[in-house]
Design a protein around this motif. Structure first.
Motif, short mmCIF file in Angstrom:
data_model
loop_
_atom_site.label_atom_id
_atom_site.label_comp_id
_atom_site.label_asym_id
_atom_site.label_seq_id
_atom_site.Cartn_x
_atom_site.Cartn_y
_atom_site.Cartn_z
N ALA A 178 24.77 7.59 7.81
CA ALA A 178 23.40 7.53 7.28
C ALA A 178 23.27 6.18 6.58
CB ALA A 178 23.17 8.68 6.30
N PRO A 179 22.04 5.73 6.35
CA PRO A 179 21.86 4.46 5.66
C PRO A 179 22.45 4.48 4.25
CG PRO A 179 19.82 5.10 6.73
CD PRO A 179 20.76 6.28 6.81
N GLU A 180 23.06 3.39 3.86
CA GLU A 180 23.44 3.19 2.46
C GLU A 180 22.44 2.21 1.89
OE1 GLU A 180 26.70 -0.14 1.67
OE2 GLU A 180 27.42 1.35 3.09
N PHE A 181 22.27 2.24 0.57
CA PHE A 181 21.29 1.32 0.02
C PHE A 181 21.65 0.86 -1.38
CE2 PHE A 181 19.60 5.59 -0.80
CZ PHE A 181 19.28 5.55 -2.15
N GLU A 182 21.05 -0.29 -1.72
CA GLU A 182 21.12 -0.84 -3.07
C GLU A 182 19.79 -0.51 -3.71
OE1 GLU A 182 21.20 -4.80 -1.73
OE2 GLU A 182 23.05 -4.47 -0.62
N ARG A 183 19.82 -0.14 -5.00
CA ARG A 183 18.58 0.15 -5.71
C ARG A 183 18.52 -0.75 -6.95
NH1 ARG A 183 16.62 5.92 -8.18
NH2 ARG A 183 17.98 5.30 -9.88
N ILE A 196 16.92 -3.98 5.29
CA ILE A 196 15.51 -4.01 4.93
C ILE A 196 15.40 -4.17 3.43
CG2 ILE A 196 13.33 -2.72 4.89
CD1 ILE A 196 14.35 -1.25 7.41
N ALA A 197 14.72 -5.22 2.99
CA ALA A 197 14.36 -5.41 1.59
C ALA A 197 13.00 -4.76 1.42
CB ALA A 197 14.29 -6.89 1.25
N GLY A 198 12.92 -3.69 0.61
CA GLY A 198 11.66 -2.98 0.56
C GLY A 198 11.46 -2.14 -0.68
N VAL A 199 10.45 -1.32 -0.61
CA VAL A 199 10.09 -0.39 -1.67
C VAL A 199 9.85 0.98 -1.05
CG1 VAL A 199 9.09 -2.13 -3.21
CG2 VAL A 199 7.63 -1.00 -1.52
N GLN A 200 9.92 2.00 -1.88
CA GLN A 200 9.58 3.35 -1.40
C GLN A 200 8.08 3.44 -1.22
OE1 GLN A 200 11.02 6.57 -3.84
NE2 GLN A 200 9.96 8.11 -2.62
N VAL A 201 7.67 4.07 -0.14
CA VAL A 201 6.24 4.28 0.12
C VAL A 201 5.97 5.76 0.38
CG1 VAL A 201 5.81 1.95 1.00
CG2 VAL A 201 6.51 3.75 2.59
N PRO A 238 0.83 -1.21 0.00
CA PRO A 238 0.00 0.00 0.00
C PRO A 238 0.87 1.26 0.00
CG PRO A 238 -0.80 -1.57 1.63
CD PRO A 238 0.52 -2.10 1.13
N GLY A 239 0.57 2.17 -0.91
CA GLY A 239 1.31 3.42 -0.99
C GLY A 239 2.66 3.32 -1.68
N GLN A 240 2.93 2.19 -2.35
CA GLN A 240 4.23 2.03 -3.03
C GLN A 240 4.41 3.12 -4.07
OE1 GLN A 240 5.25 -1.94 -4.38
NE2 GLN A 240 6.65 -1.15 -5.93
N VAL A 241 5.64 3.65 -4.12
CA VAL A 241 6.01 4.68 -5.08
C VAL A 241 7.00 4.08 -6.05
CG1 VAL A 241 7.13 6.94 -5.36
CG2 VAL A 241 5.67 6.51 -3.36
N GLY A 242 6.68 4.07 -7.33
CA GLY A 242 7.60 3.61 -8.35
C GLY A 242 7.78 2.10 -8.37
N THR A 243 8.74 1.66 -9.17
CA THR A 243 8.97 0.23 -9.36
C THR A 243 10.31 -0.25 -8.82
OG1 THR A 243 9.88 0.59 -11.58
CG2 THR A 243 7.50 0.14 -11.41
N TYR A 244 11.14 0.66 -8.32
CA TYR A 244 12.43 0.24 -7.76
C TYR A 244 12.23 -0.53 -6.46
CZ TYR A 244 14.95 3.39 -10.91
OH TYR A 244 15.46 4.02 -12.02
N THR A 245 13.12 -1.49 -6.21
CA THR A 245 13.21 -2.12 -4.89
C THR A 245 14.52 -1.69 -4.27
OG1 THR A 245 14.12 -4.14 -5.87
CG2 THR A 245 11.74 -4.09 -5.46
N TYR A 246 14.58 -1.73 -2.95
CA TYR A 246 15.73 -1.22 -2.21
C TYR A 246 16.19 -2.23 -1.16
CZ TYR A 246 14.34 3.33 -4.10
OH TYR A 246 14.02 4.37 -4.93
N GLY A 247 17.48 -2.35 -1.03
CA GLY A 247 18.08 -3.07 0.08
C GLY A 247 18.81 -2.04 0.92
N VAL A 248 18.27 -1.72 2.08
CA VAL A 248 18.80 -0.63 2.91
C VAL A 248 19.58 -1.19 4.09
CG1 VAL A 248 18.24 1.45 4.23
CG2 VAL A 248 16.81 0.79 2.28
N CYS A 249 20.83 -0.75 4.22
CA CYS A 249 21.68 -1.10 5.37
C CYS A 249 21.65 0.09 6.33
CB CYS A 249 23.12 -1.35 4.94
SG CYS A 249 23.32 -2.76 3.86
N CYS A 250 21.26 -0.17 7.59
CA CYS A 250 21.15 0.93 8.55
C CYS A 250 21.38 0.40 9.97
CB CYS A 250 19.79 1.61 8.44
SG CYS A 250 18.37 0.51 8.58
N ASN A 251 21.46 1.31 10.91
CA ASN A 251 21.59 1.00 12.33
C ASN A 251 22.81 0.13 12.65
OD1 ASN A 251 19.16 2.41 12.81
ND2 ASN A 251 17.99 0.59 12.31
N ALA A 252 23.92 0.42 11.97
CA ALA A 252 25.16 -0.29 12.29
C ALA A 252 25.61 0.10 13.69
CB ALA A 252 26.24 0.05 11.27
#
Length: 164
Positions: free
Chosen positions: A134-139, A75-80, A52-66
């Protein structure tokens, strides 16, 4: 004297992003458990395009809270657009406006670790840049195939803002 930057790990561009939110399935990992991240993606895959509320078609792998001891959240996810409407069992990360160096990884994910090592161990020290806390991510684009040697995905490395 600075070391020349290897073209294989040179950023394809620098970006300044606005704030955005990623929502998806996440977990806590270490170097010893990082091989479990593909299982997280397998659990998330049926949700892609249906969040719900997904924005676009990219998926993201976000590395955070090291934590500085080798533990981090992924987090394997999508923009919302609105994190209030995503499933209750999803994790979210809110990314603030940030400057990034954007790298491309070509090929399957089998050699992704080598690309990350080249960015952190070769390019970053030679670049004059500093990584931001800050978080780094894969797109990943909608056509990305983790097993295809012709696939391309992006790695977004957060950078400290340069003084004016």
């Amino acid at each position: 004297m600075s070391t020349p930057i290897d073209a294989a790990v040179h950023p394809v561009r620098f970006e300044h992003s606005d704030a955005f939110t990623i929502a998806g399935i996440g977990g806590r990992f270490t170097a010893a458990t990082i091989s479990s991240i593909p299982e997280l993606w397998q659990r998330f895959e049926p949700h892609i395009g249906r969040v719900p509320g997904q924005v676009g078609t990219y998926t993201y792998g976000v590395c955070c809270n090291a934590d500085g001891k080798g533990h981090f959240d992924y987090i394997a996810g999508v923009q919302v657009a609105d994190g209030d409407v995503v499933p209750a069992d999803f994790q979210q990360v809110h990314l603030k406006p940030q400057r990034y160096a954007v790298f491309e990884h070509h090929g399957s994910l089998d050699n992704l670790k080598a690309t990350f090592q080249a960015i952190w161990n070769d390019w970053l020290p030679a670049s004059g840049e500093q990584a931001a806390h800050a978080p780094e991510f894969e797109r990943y684009g909608k056509d990305f195939d983790p097993f295809d040697s012709r696939s391309v995905m992006e790695i977004w490395l957060p950078l400290q803002t340069r003084p004016n």
